[in-house]
Design a protein around this motif. Sequence first.
Motif, mmCIF file in Angstrom:
data_model
loop_
_atom_site.group_PDB
_atom_site.id
_atom_site.type_symbol
_atom_site.label_atom_id
_atom_site.label_comp_id
_atom_site.label_asym_id
_atom_site.label_seq_id
_atom_site.Cartn_x
_atom_site.Cartn_y
_atom_site.Cartn_z
ATOM 1 N N LEU A 118 -1.528 -1.367 0.853
ATOM 2 C CA LEU A 118 -0.869 -1.547 -0.432
ATOM 3 C C LEU A 118 0.272 -0.553 -0.497
ATOM 4 O O LEU A 118 0.086 0.613 -0.137
ATOM 5 C CB LEU A 118 -1.835 -1.261 -1.588
ATOM 6 N N SER A 119 1.442 -1.010 -0.922
ATOM 7 C CA SER A 119 2.501 -0.026 -1.113
ATOM 8 C C SER A 119 3.286 -0.304 -2.385
ATOM 9 O O SER A 119 3.727 -1.424 -2.625
ATOM 10 C CB SER A 119 3.435 0.011 0.105
ATOM 11 N N GLY A 120 3.383 0.717 -3.174
ATOM 12 C CA GLY A 120 4.137 0.635 -4.437
ATOM 13 C C GLY A 120 3.590 -0.399 -5.402
ATOM 14 O O GLY A 120 4.313 -0.917 -6.241
ATOM 15 N N LEU A 121 2.317 -0.683 -5.289
ATOM 16 C CA LEU A 121 1.732 -1.769 -6.071
ATOM 17 C C LEU A 121 1.656 -1.400 -7.555
ATOM 18 O O LEU A 121 1.130 -0.361 -7.930
ATOM 19 C CB LEU A 121 0.328 -2.057 -5.546
ATOM 20 N N ASP A 160 3.247 -6.974 -10.275
ATOM 21 C CA ASP A 160 4.582 -6.954 -10.876
ATOM 22 C C ASP A 160 5.593 -6.326 -9.936
ATOM 23 O O ASP A 160 6.781 -6.621 -9.991
ATOM 24 C CB ASP A 160 4.546 -6.183 -12.198
ATOM 25 N N ALA A 161 5.106 -5.417 -9.086
ATOM 26 C CA ALA A 161 6.002 -4.816 -8.104
ATOM 27 C C ALA A 161 5.161 -4.349 -6.929
ATOM 28 O O ALA A 161 3.947 -4.190 -7.046
ATOM 29 C CB ALA A 161 6.746 -3.636 -8.721
ATOM 30 N N GLY A 162 5.811 -4.120 -5.808
ATOM 31 C CA GLY A 162 5.098 -3.619 -4.650
ATOM 32 C C GLY A 162 4.533 -4.742 -3.796
ATOM 33 O O GLY A 162 4.615 -5.914 -4.145
ATOM 34 N N THR A 163 3.974 -4.361 -2.662
ATOM 35 C CA THR A 163 3.467 -5.381 -1.755
ATOM 36 C C THR A 163 2.011 -5.119 -1.391
ATOM 37 O O THR A 163 1.538 -3.995 -1.411
ATOM 38 C CB THR A 163 4.278 -5.410 -0.441
ATOM 39 N N ARG A 222 -0.719 -6.227 1.719
ATOM 40 C CA ARG A 222 -0.934 -6.897 2.999
ATOM 41 C C ARG A 222 -2.416 -6.848 3.292
ATOM 42 O O ARG A 222 -3.018 -5.777 3.312
ATOM 43 C CB ARG A 222 -0.189 -6.173 4.120
ATOM 44 N N VAL A 223 -2.997 -8.006 3.482
ATOM 45 C CA VAL A 223 -4.402 -8.056 3.859
ATOM 46 C C VAL A 223 -4.475 -8.835 5.157
ATOM 47 O O VAL A 223 -4.002 -9.969 5.231
ATOM 48 C CB VAL A 223 -5.255 -8.740 2.768
ATOM 49 N N CYS A 224 -5.002 -8.216 6.202
ATOM 50 C CA CYS A 224 -5.010 -8.801 7.547
ATOM 51 C C CYS A 224 -3.602 -9.233 7.940
ATOM 52 O O CYS A 224 -3.403 -10.278 8.559
ATOM 53 C CB CYS A 224 -5.948 -10.002 7.639
ATOM 54 N N GLY A 225 -2.616 -8.474 7.529
ATOM 55 C CA GLY A 225 -1.235 -8.794 7.867
ATOM 56 C C GLY A 225 -0.639 -9.921 7.054
ATOM 57 O O GLY A 225 0.477 -10.353 7.311
ATOM 58 N N LEU A 226 -1.385 -10.421 6.056
ATOM 59 C CA LEU A 226 -0.888 -11.553 5.277
ATOM 60 C C LEU A 226 -0.608 -11.116 3.840
ATOM 61 O O LEU A 226 -1.230 -10.187 3.335
ATOM 62 C CB LEU A 226 -1.936 -12.668 5.236
ATOM 63 N N ASP A 227 0.319 -11.822 3.212
ATOM 64 C CA ASP A 227 0.647 -11.536 1.823
ATOM 65 C C ASP A 227 -0.165 -12.467 0.912
ATOM 66 O O ASP A 227 0.033 -13.667 0.929
ATOM 67 C CB ASP A 227 2.149 -11.771 1.625
ATOM 68 N N PRO A 228 -1.087 -11.918 0.145
ATOM 69 C CA PRO A 228 -1.944 -12.784 -0.681
ATOM 70 C C PRO A 228 -1.199 -13.531 -1.781
ATOM 71 O O PRO A 228 -1.729 -14.496 -2.318
ATOM 72 C CB PRO A 228 -2.984 -11.838 -1.276
ATOM 73 N N VAL A 229 0.003 -13.094 -2.134
ATOM 74 C CA VAL A 229 0.747 -13.821 -3.162
ATOM 75 C C VAL A 229 1.281 -15.128 -2.586
ATOM 76 O O VAL A 229 1.223 -16.174 -3.223
ATOM 77 C CB VAL A 229 1.909 -12.974 -3.701
ATOM 78 N N ARG A 230 1.748 -15.031 -1.349
ATOM 79 C CA ARG A 230 2.351 -16.214 -0.753
ATOM 80 C C ARG A 230 1.366 -17.060 0.040
ATOM 81 O O ARG A 230 1.531 -18.270 0.156
ATOM 82 C CB ARG A 230 3.509 -15.821 0.151
ATOM 83 N N ARG A 231 0.402 -16.427 0.627
ATOM 84 C CA ARG A 231 -0.520 -17.197 1.462
ATOM 85 C C ARG A 231 -1.970 -16.898 1.085
ATOM 86 O O ARG A 231 -2.748 -16.417 1.890
ATOM 87 C CB ARG A 231 -0.253 -16.866 2.925
#
Lengths: 254, 342
Positions: free
Chosen positions: A7-10, A57-60, A62-71
């Motif tokens: 998690l970064s800047g979440l 609202d901000a930040g990213t 990554r779970v198992c290298g994937l973005d849970p918002v998009r995938r």
Amino acid sequence: MEKIIELSGLTKRYGTHIVVNHLDMSVGKGEIFGLLGPNGAGKSTTILMMMGLTEPDAGTVRVCGLDPVRRPIQVKRKVGYLPEDVGFYEDMTGMENLVYTARLNEIHADEAARRAGGLLENVGLREVKHKKTGKYSRGMRQRLGLADVLIKHPEVIILDEPTLGIDPAGVKEFLELIVKLSREDGITVLFSSHQLHQVQQVCDRVGIFVDGRLLAQGDIGSLAAQLFPDTHMTRKIGLDEIYYRYFQGGDDHE
Amino acid sequence: MKFITGIFREEMTMNNAHPNTRGKDRISTRPFWVMVQKEAADHARSWRFIILLGIVVLTCLGSLYTSLSNFTEALGKNDAENDFFFLNLFTLSDGTLPSFFVFVSFLGPLLGISLGFDAINSEQSKGTLSRIMAQPVPRDYVLNAKFMAGLIVVSIMFFTLSFLVIGTGLIVLGIPPTAEEFLRITIYTVLSIIYVSFWLNLSIFFSVRFRQPATAALAGIAVWLFFTVFYPLIVNLVLKGIEPSDFASPRAVYLYQKLKFALVQVMPGELFSEITSTLLMPSVRSIGPLTMEQLHGTIPGPLPPGQSLLLVWPQLTGLIALTLLCFALSYLSFMRREIRSR
């Protein structure tokens, strides 16, 4: 160590209230990571963002290298999530509930029944597997929840307050079960709790979470060094000291 | 717009995310059918459905009985409808009990509302929704499966009822329906299912919107009552106020009649009753106001089924549009919502 959750800047806001505030955190592969914080610290919200069940609202993330918002679907294929106070279809038996979950994961019915049988044995629900889940006690439901999470053979499991409402003996058993499973199958575990001694018992690393921010993360020794640099490790600082120093009045956030 | 791009984005990423994981990215529909199967089984086993089935079957038996006992009278009349005497099974009544199709248009909303009012909110309050949403299934599968299961259950029920009515008529009267009558009855059944699915969708929308199943059920019933009782009252009040005098120009009278017709077209029940009466009574040749000019030179006679269907095409489109609107609203409020446990 390979990072499984990053998690970064979440950040997450509800109106003007910031629930998660620029959170940076990572969990390595095979680790048991404890998210320790008082009620209302934003633990559950953080977990929801990891599962793609709410959007940051901000930040990213990554779970198992994937973005849970998009995938979200790909993430959910690899991650098992046990929600706080999990519920089951009460007119179905424990076995049927597990098979249903397995089939939602595209596991064939025969294989699903085989896996469900094995897991029910592992979590100690063999005797009641043909009983309707409406009749299960809280602890039984929690253990069924663990089986439910494991049936898809996840790489990561996220447990949100899994020990809430279980009696002390049950908690001990439950935590031992988690450790055993994690060690045997190399599953990464993220475990949120507000119970200090539980986290202390099982977790390799701990993140201390207050008011949407991570105060410190690391193993218990390094936590003390991070939080009290002036002590220079001259005396052994227990987690409880850290906990009480930081969480004083923590329950106000409820 | 944000919502649409969100959906689109998800769609896109599902279809062509990483080239090396493409095989894994494909979303299978198998879980969807697993969900439909479970939901349909839940409906079929629930007391609620059994009670509704009982009500519907009993009322339909009652109306069938009254229409059958009046059948000889209907047969004696020498008019165009006589050619379609089998359809009388659905429309005939002696005044003590409403006819079959009136019953269906009355009970359809009740059926739709009761099958859907706790679709999403009960899953939420039982804590199963967040567990299901943690499985690798697209979010809309939950909504779609709930709708599909309701649709399947209602379809089976209505087709069974219609065919039972045909069968009973066949046994009692000894005369088989013609192909056209059979076609009309089948189309009528399909359209009743669409009508019920409108109410089903509306109540699913309320179940997404309201956290308490009781609130959602009440909202559904309120809409139903509004459109069956209060809306016609309001329309009457409005129309009374602007009624043209006896000496008004024909154009003013015509416009008034047009407005009168247009105002009731908003009611789903009205749309449905226009559709059914046109389909089940081939002698109905027009809906809404007509001038004497338009009637001039017409020969009274039944319409072929295609023409009947064409006549109610706007009503049918309206009904489907209302159904889709409810579905879209449920999507809108469900797809991007935060899913918390309990």
